[in-house]
Design a protein around this motif. Structure first.
Motif, PDB file in Angstrom:
ATOM      1  N   UNK A   8       0.820  -1.211   0.000  1.00 37.10           N
ATOM      2  CA  UNK A   8       0.000   0.000   0.000  1.00 37.10           C
ATOM      3  C   UNK A   8       0.855   1.263   0.000  1.00 37.10           C
ATOM      4  N   UNK A   9       2.028   1.198   0.593  1.00 36.59           N
ATOM      5  CA  UNK A   9       2.893   2.383   0.704  1.00 36.59           C
ATOM      6  C   UNK A   9       3.247   2.956  -0.665  1.00 36.59           C
ATOM      7  N   UNK A  10       3.329   2.122  -1.683  1.00 36.49           N
ATOM      8  CA  UNK A  10       3.713   2.593  -3.006  1.00 36.49           C
ATOM      9  C   UNK A  10       2.566   3.070  -3.876  1.00 36.49           C
ATOM     10  N   UNK A  11       1.349   3.044  -3.365  1.00 38.52           N
ATOM     11  CA  UNK A  11       0.187   3.440  -4.171  1.00 38.52           C
ATOM     12  C   UNK A  11      -0.079   4.934  -4.066  1.00 38.52           C
ATOM     13  N   UNK A  12      -0.681   5.506  -5.105  1.00 32.49           N
ATOM     14  CA  UNK A  12      -1.036   6.929  -5.055  1.00 32.49           C
ATOM     15  C   UNK A  12      -2.291   7.143  -4.200  1.00 32.49           C
ATOM     16  N   UNK A  13      -2.448   8.364  -3.748  1.00 33.47           N
ATOM     17  CA  UNK A  13      -3.693   8.753  -3.072  1.00 33.47           C
ATOM     18  C   UNK A  13      -4.700   9.146  -4.143  1.00 33.47           C
ATOM     19  N   UNK A  14      -5.968   8.972  -3.962  1.00 31.44           N
ATOM     20  CA  UNK A  14      -6.658   8.540  -2.751  1.00 31.44           C
ATOM     21  C   UNK A  14      -6.780   7.027  -2.618  1.00 31.44           C
ATOM     22  N   UNK A  15      -6.260   6.276  -3.607  1.00 36.28           N
ATOM     23  CA  UNK A  15      -6.418   4.822  -3.592  1.00 36.28           C
ATOM     24  C   UNK A  15      -5.737   4.192  -2.377  1.00 36.28           C
ATOM     25  N   UNK A  16      -4.529   4.673  -2.051  1.00 37.49           N
ATOM     26  CA  UNK A  16      -3.821   4.118  -0.900  1.00 37.49           C
ATOM     27  C   UNK A  16      -4.654   4.268   0.371  1.00 37.49           C
ATOM     28  N   UNK A  17      -5.172   5.460   0.610  1.00 36.06           N
ATOM     29  CA  UNK A  17      -5.974   5.702   1.806  1.00 36.06           C
ATOM     30  C   UNK A  17      -7.224   4.851   1.857  1.00 36.06           C
ATOM     31  N   UNK A  18      -7.848   4.647   0.723  1.00 37.11           N
ATOM     32  CA  UNK A  18      -9.065   3.840   0.653  1.00 37.11           C
ATOM     33  C   UNK A  18      -8.765   2.386   1.013  1.00 37.11           C
ATOM     34  N   UNK A  19      -7.711   1.817   0.418  1.00 36.97           N
ATOM     35  CA  UNK A  19      -7.356   0.429   0.727  1.00 36.97           C
ATOM     36  C   UNK A  19      -6.832   0.296   2.156  1.00 36.97           C
ATOM     37  N   UNK A  20      -6.106   1.309   2.628  1.00 36.13           N
ATOM     38  CA  UNK A  20      -5.626   1.285   4.008  1.00 36.13           C
ATOM     39  C   UNK A  20      -6.796   1.271   4.982  1.00 36.13           C
ATOM     40  N   UNK A  59      -7.944   0.165 -13.168  1.00 33.24           N
ATOM     41  CA  UNK A  59      -9.127   1.019 -13.163  1.00 33.24           C
ATOM     42  C   UNK A  59     -10.014   0.853 -11.944  1.00 33.24           C
ATOM     43  N   UNK A  60      -9.574   0.052 -10.972  1.00 32.68           N
ATOM     44  CA  UNK A  60     -10.398  -0.156  -9.787  1.00 32.68           C
ATOM     45  C   UNK A  60      -9.554  -0.671  -8.628  1.00 32.68           C
ATOM     46  N   UNK A  61     -10.165  -0.727  -7.488  1.00 38.51           N
ATOM     47  CA  UNK A  61      -9.593  -1.346  -6.299  1.00 38.51           C
ATOM     48  C   UNK A  61     -10.345  -2.655  -6.079  1.00 38.51           C
ATOM     49  N   UNK A  62      -9.703  -3.611  -5.441  1.00 41.41           N
ATOM     50  CA  UNK A  62     -10.353  -4.897  -5.217  1.00 41.41           C
ATOM     51  C   UNK A  62     -10.141  -5.381  -3.792  1.00 41.41           C
ATOM     52  N   UNK A  63     -11.181  -6.012  -3.277  1.00 45.20           N
ATOM     53  CA  UNK A  63     -11.126  -6.745  -2.024  1.00 45.20           C
ATOM     54  C   UNK A  63     -11.366  -8.204  -2.366  1.00 45.20           C
ATOM     55  N   UNK A  91     -14.066   1.790  -6.262  1.00 42.85           N
ATOM     56  CA  UNK A  91     -13.118   2.879  -6.494  1.00 42.85           C
ATOM     57  C   UNK A  91     -13.009   3.718  -5.227  1.00 42.85           C
ATOM     58  N   UNK A  92     -11.994   4.556  -5.191  1.00 42.36           N
ATOM     59  CA  UNK A  92     -11.841   5.462  -4.051  1.00 42.36           C
ATOM     60  C   UNK A  92     -13.003   6.452  -3.998  1.00 42.36           C
ATOM     61  N   UNK A  93     -13.563   6.776  -5.155  1.00 40.54           N
ATOM     62  CA  UNK A  93     -14.699   7.687  -5.216  1.00 40.54           C
ATOM     63  C   UNK A  93     -16.005   7.011  -4.771  1.00 40.54           C
ATOM     64  N   UNK A  94     -16.034   5.690  -4.829  1.00 42.22           N
ATOM     65  CA  UNK A  94     -17.206   4.901  -4.433  1.00 42.22           C
ATOM     66  C   UNK A  94     -16.719   3.735  -3.564  1.00 42.22           C
TER      67      UNK A  94
END
Length: 115
Positions: A8-20, A59-63, A91-94
């Motif tokens: 997660x440390x290497x990801x851009x914001x806002x994606x990093x914060x969302x996954x964190x 294009x997305x985040x995944x759990x 997504x970080x927006x959703x």
């Protein structure tokens, strides 16, 4: 730091914060979870089994709850999200609702304990 935090440390914001945030919820629900790898991705583990994976795609985040049954159990509460038998895409927006993430982690922990 472990494999999840490192990835997660290497990801851009806002994606990093969302996954964190997803990881923080999982750790709050299962504080004894440890960091590791599962199916080639960084994941939180419980009792040596994969509990929850979080990754960023193009294009997305995944759990990844590592359980089609867990996804099925929360699917009705995830209208508007992209689901498959192994992943929930957002997504970080959703972002995923906190209560759904909590339930995903609780359900997966119960599965691990009952196997």
């Amino acid at each position: 730091m472990g494999s999840v935090d490192d990835s997660l440390a290497g990801l851009p914001e806002p994606e990093r914060g969302c996954l964190q945030h997803v990881g923080d919820i999982a750790r709050a629900v299962v504080p004894e979870a440890t960091e590791g790898m599962s199916y080639g991705m960084p994941a939180l583990k419980y009792e040596g089994k994969p509990l929850l994976g979080v990754v960023m795609a193009a294009k997305h985040l995944s759990v990844f709850p590592f359980s089609p049954a867990v996804i099925d159990a929360v699917a009705a509460r995830l209208e508007g999200y992209s689901l498959s038998k192994g992943t929930i895409r957002f997504t970080a927006e959703h972002p995923l609702p906190d209560d759904v993430v909590e339930d995903i982690v609780r359900l997966r922990r119960a599965e691990i304990l009952n196997k």
